[in-house]
Design a protein around this motif. Structure first.
Motif, mmCIF file in Angstrom:
data_model
loop_
_atom_site.group_PDB
_atom_site.id
_atom_site.type_symbol
_atom_site.label_atom_id
_atom_site.label_comp_id
_atom_site.label_asym_id
_atom_site.label_seq_id
_atom_site.Cartn_x
_atom_site.Cartn_y
_atom_site.Cartn_z
ATOM 1 N N ALA A 66 0.376 -1.062 -8.121
ATOM 2 C CA ALA A 66 -0.455 -2.264 -8.270
ATOM 3 C C ALA A 66 -1.450 -2.346 -7.117
ATOM 4 C CB ALA A 66 0.425 -3.509 -8.288
ATOM 5 N N HIS A 67 -2.533 -3.084 -7.348
ATOM 6 C CA HIS A 67 -3.516 -3.369 -6.308
ATOM 7 C C HIS A 67 -3.557 -4.883 -6.061
ATOM 8 C CE1 HIS A 67 -5.845 -3.178 -10.163
ATOM 9 N NE2 HIS A 67 -6.193 -4.383 -9.746
ATOM 10 N N GLY A 68 -4.372 -5.283 -5.104
ATOM 11 C CA GLY A 68 -4.419 -6.674 -4.678
ATOM 12 C C GLY A 68 -5.194 -7.611 -5.595
ATOM 13 N N LYS A 69 -4.794 -8.886 -5.583
ATOM 14 C CA LYS A 69 -5.459 -9.934 -6.363
ATOM 15 C C LYS A 69 -6.935 -10.057 -5.986
ATOM 16 C CE LYS A 69 -1.222 -12.608 -6.424
ATOM 17 N NZ LYS A 69 -0.439 -13.350 -5.449
ATOM 18 N N PHE A 82 -12.732 -3.295 -2.391
ATOM 19 C CA PHE A 82 -11.778 -3.156 -1.296
ATOM 20 C C PHE A 82 -12.153 -4.168 -0.217
ATOM 21 C CE2 PHE A 82 -11.827 1.223 -3.006
ATOM 22 C CZ PHE A 82 -10.468 1.435 -3.178
ATOM 23 N N SER A 83 -11.190 -4.572 0.581
ATOM 24 C CA SER A 83 -11.490 -5.432 1.726
ATOM 25 C C SER A 83 -10.442 -5.220 2.813
ATOM 26 C CB SER A 83 -11.518 -6.904 1.319
ATOM 27 O OG SER A 83 -11.758 -7.721 2.451
ATOM 28 N N ASN A 84 -10.872 -5.356 4.050
ATOM 29 C CA ASN A 84 -9.996 -5.288 5.213
ATOM 30 C C ASN A 84 -9.896 -6.659 5.875
ATOM 31 O OD1 ASN A 84 -8.408 -3.871 7.125
ATOM 32 N ND2 ASN A 84 -10.156 -3.577 8.471
ATOM 33 N N VAL A 85 -10.483 -7.676 5.236
ATOM 34 C CA VAL A 85 -10.558 -9.016 5.806
ATOM 35 C C VAL A 85 -9.220 -9.748 5.632
ATOM 36 C CG1 VAL A 85 -11.734 -11.255 5.624
ATOM 37 C CG2 VAL A 85 -13.029 -9.125 5.379
ATOM 38 N N PRO A 86 -8.697 -10.339 6.719
ATOM 39 C CA PRO A 86 -7.465 -11.121 6.590
ATOM 40 C C PRO A 86 -7.602 -12.213 5.525
ATOM 41 C CG PRO A 86 -7.981 -10.753 8.898
ATOM 42 C CD PRO A 86 -9.158 -10.263 8.102
ATOM 43 N N ASN A 87 -6.525 -12.442 4.787
ATOM 44 C CA ASN A 87 -6.433 -13.447 3.718
ATOM 45 C C ASN A 87 -7.298 -13.139 2.496
ATOM 46 O OD1 ASN A 87 -4.612 -15.072 5.271
ATOM 47 N ND2 ASN A 87 -6.379 -15.727 6.463
ATOM 48 N N SER A 88 -7.849 -11.924 2.403
ATOM 49 C CA SER A 88 -8.668 -11.567 1.234
ATOM 50 C C SER A 88 -7.806 -11.241 0.018
ATOM 51 C CB SER A 88 -9.558 -10.361 1.557
ATOM 52 O OG SER A 88 -8.766 -9.200 1.774
ATOM 53 N N LEU A 89 -6.521 -10.967 0.236
ATOM 54 C CA LEU A 89 -5.590 -10.553 -0.820
ATOM 55 C C LEU A 89 -6.060 -9.285 -1.535
ATOM 56 C CD1 LEU A 89 -4.686 -14.012 -2.416
ATOM 57 C CD2 LEU A 89 -3.600 -12.835 -0.486
ATOM 58 N N ALA A 90 -6.913 -8.517 -0.864
ATOM 59 C CA ALA A 90 -7.472 -7.298 -1.447
ATOM 60 C C ALA A 90 -6.818 -6.061 -0.859
ATOM 61 C CB ALA A 90 -8.980 -7.250 -1.205
ATOM 62 N N THR A 91 -6.859 -4.997 -1.617
ATOM 63 C CA THR A 91 -6.415 -3.693 -1.159
ATOM 64 C C THR A 91 -7.514 -3.084 -0.302
ATOM 65 O OG1 THR A 91 -5.071 -3.440 -3.141
ATOM 66 C CG2 THR A 91 -5.683 -1.413 -1.989
ATOM 67 N N SER A 92 -7.115 -2.325 0.716
ATOM 68 C CA SER A 92 -8.065 -1.638 1.597
ATOM 69 C C SER A 92 -8.087 -0.153 1.281
ATOM 70 C CB SER A 92 -7.667 -1.821 3.064
ATOM 71 O OG SER A 92 -7.670 -3.175 3.428
ATOM 72 N N ARG A 93 -9.236 0.465 1.498
ATOM 73 C CA ARG A 93 -9.363 1.918 1.300
ATOM 74 C C ARG A 93 -9.132 2.631 2.621
ATOM 75 N NH1 ARG A 93 -15.375 1.470 0.028
ATOM 76 N NH2 ARG A 93 -14.733 2.472 -1.913
ATOM 77 N N GLY A 94 -8.901 3.933 2.511
ATOM 78 C CA GLY A 94 -8.824 4.757 3.705
ATOM 79 C C GLY A 94 -7.457 5.369 3.945
ATOM 80 N N ALA A 95 -7.316 5.967 5.130
ATOM 81 C CA ALA A 95 -6.103 6.668 5.528
ATOM 82 C C ALA A 95 -5.142 5.714 6.236
ATOM 83 C CB ALA A 95 -6.456 7.839 6.436
ATOM 84 N N TYR A 96 -3.880 5.820 5.851
ATOM 85 C CA TYR A 96 -2.793 5.053 6.472
ATOM 86 C C TYR A 96 -1.724 6.029 6.948
ATOM 87 C CZ TYR A 96 -4.430 1.058 3.624
ATOM 88 O OH TYR A 96 -5.164 0.073 3.016
ATOM 89 N N VAL A 97 -1.061 5.684 8.047
ATOM 90 C CA VAL A 97 0.149 6.383 8.456
ATOM 91 C C VAL A 97 1.320 5.523 7.981
ATOM 92 C CG1 VAL A 97 1.536 7.194 10.398
ATOM 93 C CG2 VAL A 97 -0.949 7.394 10.482
ATOM 94 N N THR A 98 2.281 6.175 7.330
ATOM 95 C CA THR A 98 3.482 5.452 6.893
ATOM 96 C C THR A 98 4.429 5.354 8.091
ATOM 97 O OG1 THR A 98 4.631 7.451 6.126
ATOM 98 C CG2 THR A 98 3.239 6.293 4.530
#
Length: 181
Positions: A66-69, A82-98
């Motif tokens: 699933a992705h963000g609202k 996509f969004s990296n903004v706090p409280n955006s409820l959006a999914t962000s793009r890019g590389a993540y470390v688990t």
């Protein structure tokens, strides 16, 4: 009939290529390089679009995610932004470390650390990989799409153990609209 040679699909070939490329870009940040998660948000939530690319074996396993609202305000099953903004409820793009496992609202989950400008707020936003009822295949039967998260990568409950065993602990998760098919 003669034996047929084993063949990998074109989609999986593309997934493995993106995984290898992103692994090289981010290798210094990772503890493990055997499996890379690739989330292709060009696909609708009704299709398996979270791929676990096993680079050592040359195999790909694909799952619903699933992705963000905030990424899909109309809730039509397609990620729009996509969004990296706090409280955006959006999914962000890019590389993540688990990172490590922890017990959260949805049970055992995996923390994610965003390593790019497009997802640098992942820890502060509590963007994680977790199991969720609204990402189960039964949602497709009823609604034709998955539910939406608050920006997290939410997998079906029965599939989530695959993430715990194969994607956690210092591996790479890469998300974007890739159009890999």
């Amino acid at each position: 009939m003669p034996a047929q040679p084993w063949s990998i699909s074109e989609q999986h070939r593309k997934v493995l290529a993106v995984a290898a490329d992103q692994l090289e870009r981010n290798r210094a940040r990772l503890w493990r390089s055997d499996v890379v998660g690739i989330a292709d948000f060009a696909l609708p939530s009704s299709l398996p679009r979270l791929h676990f690319a096993d680079l050592e074996r040359g195999e790909v396993r694909s799952f619903l995610v699933a992705h963000g609202k905030g990424s899909d305000p109309e809730h039509d099953g397609f990620l729009k932004t996509f969004s990296n903004v706090p409280n955006s409820l959006a999914t962000s793009r890019g590389a993540y470390v688990t990172y490590e496992w922890y017990k959260g609202k949805y049970g055992t989950s995996i923390r994610l650390g965003g390593v790019e400008a497009d997802n640098s707020n992942a820890l502060d936003r509590a963007i994680v990989l977790h199991p969720a009822w609204y990402a189960n295949p039964a949602m497709l039967e009823r609604w034709g799409k998955l539910g939406r998260s608050d920006g997290c990568f939410a997998m079906g409950e029965a599939d989530f153990n695959e993430a715990l065993w194969h994607l956690s602990g210092g591996r790479l998760l890469y998300a974007d609209k890739l159009g890999l098919g």
